[in-house]
Structure formats: C-alpha cells, structure tokens
Design an enzyme around this catalytic site. Sequence first.
Site, PDB file in Angstrom:
ATOM      1  N   ALA A   1       3.114   4.001  -2.702  1.00 30.69           N
ATOM      2  CA  ALA A   1       2.689   5.025  -3.652  1.00 30.69           C
ATOM      3  C   ALA A   1       1.776   4.465  -4.744  1.00 30.69           C
ATOM      4  O   ALA A   1       0.638   4.914  -4.914  1.00 30.69           O
ATOM      5  CB  ALA A   1       3.914   5.706  -4.264  1.00 30.69           C
TER       6      ALA A   1
ATOM      7  N   SER B   1      11.520   6.627  -8.320  1.00 36.61           N
ATOM      8  CA  SER B   1      11.321   5.693  -7.206  1.00 36.61           C
ATOM      9  C   SER B   1      12.626   5.460  -6.444  1.00 36.61           C
ATOM     10  O   SER B   1      12.620   5.308  -5.213  1.00 36.61           O
ATOM     11  CB  SER B   1      10.762   4.373  -7.718  1.00 36.61           C
ATOM     12  OG  SER B   1      11.634   3.762  -8.646  1.00 36.61           O
TER      13      SER B   1
ATOM     14  N   ALA C   1       0.838  -1.209   0.000  1.00 34.62           N
ATOM     15  CA  ALA C   1       0.000   0.000   0.000  1.00 34.62           C
ATOM     16  C   ALA C   1       0.864   1.247   0.000  1.00 34.62           C
ATOM     17  O   ALA C   1       0.569   2.229   0.679  1.00 34.62           O
ATOM     18  CB  ALA C   1      -0.935  -0.011   1.204  1.00 34.62           C
TER      19      ALA C   1
ATOM     20  N   LYS D   1       8.980   1.583 -21.103  1.00 39.93           N
ATOM     21  CA  LYS D   1       9.112   2.241 -19.804  1.00 39.93           C
ATOM     22  C   LYS D   1      10.531   2.098 -19.268  1.00 39.93           C
ATOM     23  O   LYS D   1      11.078   3.018 -18.667  1.00 39.93           O
ATOM     24  CB  LYS D   1       8.111   1.672 -18.805  1.00 39.93           C
ATOM     25  CG  LYS D   1       8.181   2.417 -17.468  1.00 39.93           C
ATOM     26  CD  LYS D   1       7.180   1.937 -16.449  1.00 39.93           C
ATOM     27  CE  LYS D   1       7.315   2.736 -15.152  1.00 39.93           C
ATOM     28  NZ  LYS D   1       6.432   2.259 -14.079  1.00 39.93           N
TER      29      LYS D   1
END
Length: 326
Positions: free
Chosen positions: A10, A273, A8, A204
């Site tokens: 970002a 990140s 749970a 990505k």
Amino acid sequence: MRITVVGAGAIGGFLACKLFAAGHQVSVIARGATLTAINENGLRLHSSDQVLVSRVTATSQAHSLGVQDAVIFAVKAPALPTVVEAAKPLIGPDTVVIPALNGLPWWYFLKSSGALAGMRLEAVDPDGRIEKAVPIDSVLGCVVFPSCVAISPGVIRHMSGSKIVFGEPGGGASQRNLDITQMFQAAGFDAHASEDIHEDIWLKLLGNACFNPVSLLVGCPTDELIDDPAIKSLFIEMMSESLALGQQIGIRPAINPEQRIGITRKLGKVKTSMLQDLEANRPIEIEAILGALVTVAERVNAPVPRLQAVYALARMRAKTLGLLPD
C-alpha cells in the site's frame, strides 16, 4: 535520482508511483503475484478519480539494480530484518536510507541524546540484524501519514492524506534532509523537514498504538471506533499514558488526546494496517506498534496499565489466529 522502494504494498506502491511520475528512476523490490502484476501491467495507483500507471523496474533481486541514491523500506516490521539483509547491495556510502515504517523504528534511540540514548529496541530488532545491515549514518527518519490500501497485487488505492515528515535520527537540520524533503514536495507530497523527528514519530504512534490494536480486536474502521463513546474514552486514556511516558523520556509533542483523535477523524473511514493484515491473513506487526512502547515504559518504570492490557489482548488475538511472527 535512482530510487528503490523495497516493498510494493500500500505505502510502498503509493510512494513509488508518485516518485516515478515526478521523473525519478524508480525501481521496486517485490515478489510473487505483486512482482508478476507490476511487470505485466505496471504499478497502478488509484487516487481521487485518476489512475496513475507507472512502468517502474520491478525485481526480486536487489543486486541487479546496483547502488542507489535513496532506498525506501516500506515493509511491515516483522519482515524488516530479512529484507534489509537482501537489500544490502543497494546501499552505498552516500545512499540515503528512508525507513517508511509503522511504530517505533529500530534506530529511534541509537543517536538520541535523551534518557534512553543508545537503547536498542529488542522488540523490533532483537538480535541487532537491522542495525548491522543498515549503517545508522545512512538513515533519514520518516513518518508517513497517508492512508492507502492494496486492492490487488500491484494496484494501490490512495484513500486520504499526503503528509510525510523527514528528520535526522540525531535531530537538527541537514542539507540531505532538506534535499529529500524538496524532492518529495516536487513529487506532490505534503512533505516537511523536521528538526525533531522523534516527536513526529511519537505523534503518529499516539494514534497507531490505539487504533491499530483495538481495530484488530473488534474489526472496525477508525471512524466507528471514534464514534463509540466507550472506545473513544479508552483511546483518550491510552494516549494520556503515551504522552506521560513521552514526557518522562523527553519527548513532548504539542498535542492532546482530543486533538490527536481529531486528526484521524478527519481521514474518515480508515482500515488500519493491522485490520488490513488481519483480513489478508498476514503477520501482525504488534511489537513495533505497541510492544516496543510497553517495553520503553517498563524500562523507565512508567505506569501504562491500559496500554499493557490492550497489548496483551491484541498479541493473544494475533497468536490464536496464527498471525504473530516468531
């Protein structure tokens, strides 16, 4: 649908809140301060000028939830081998498992028909624990593009973007891919069903493999990195190496480095990140994002000197800070 989001933070919090608001029966697997905060105050999502409070079921015990229709893994790569073991009670024969991960996932080559078909990515699943715990036929590939940050336990800020892409690990179309895509569209996501998820992941990764480790080294958000001419030039060279490597193994996203940098530029000031993990003193997922890419290059003897150099520096940076997972 009965959906459990494992993690749970970002991205996991963002997905859970939106799916709960769309009417699904959403649970989250969390622990510590995050678990306490969600149970006391709900899972809270700040997006634009709105605050969405979702009273999801939160627990640290997967067995208490039973078999789910869908399980979304939204954790960092270093935690995944342990997490999937604990989440096995959630996965039944018809459960769709959606790994919402950064970097190359463990399943990337397992059902591929390309040059490295069947290859296990030891950088992310060194002893095959993930492969054993999660049946490959239950996996639906996923690429998550939104930028989010956990501003405190159980509180997520959505910075930008809502694009999510889904696809079968073996390629092609499927009814479950269409169903999951439509479910996410109905929940307000810019969701797409891809017939070649390998290319979407590589697309990505072109950005992640550059922006993440360099931000770890220099401590800057993405807009400042792009605005520096020398670093932008480095990114173009790194992306060119990644694109050439992809060509060699049959992965050909229709994009060039300038276009890929432009996608990130539109997102504005984004903390990667890795930079978020650095600032929060959390383990750095260098292997999934860049180590696996270097490993693939070594397997096919592809020259990637800039990727190798940045990997070596970023890995040592994580190691000296005590943030390199075992």
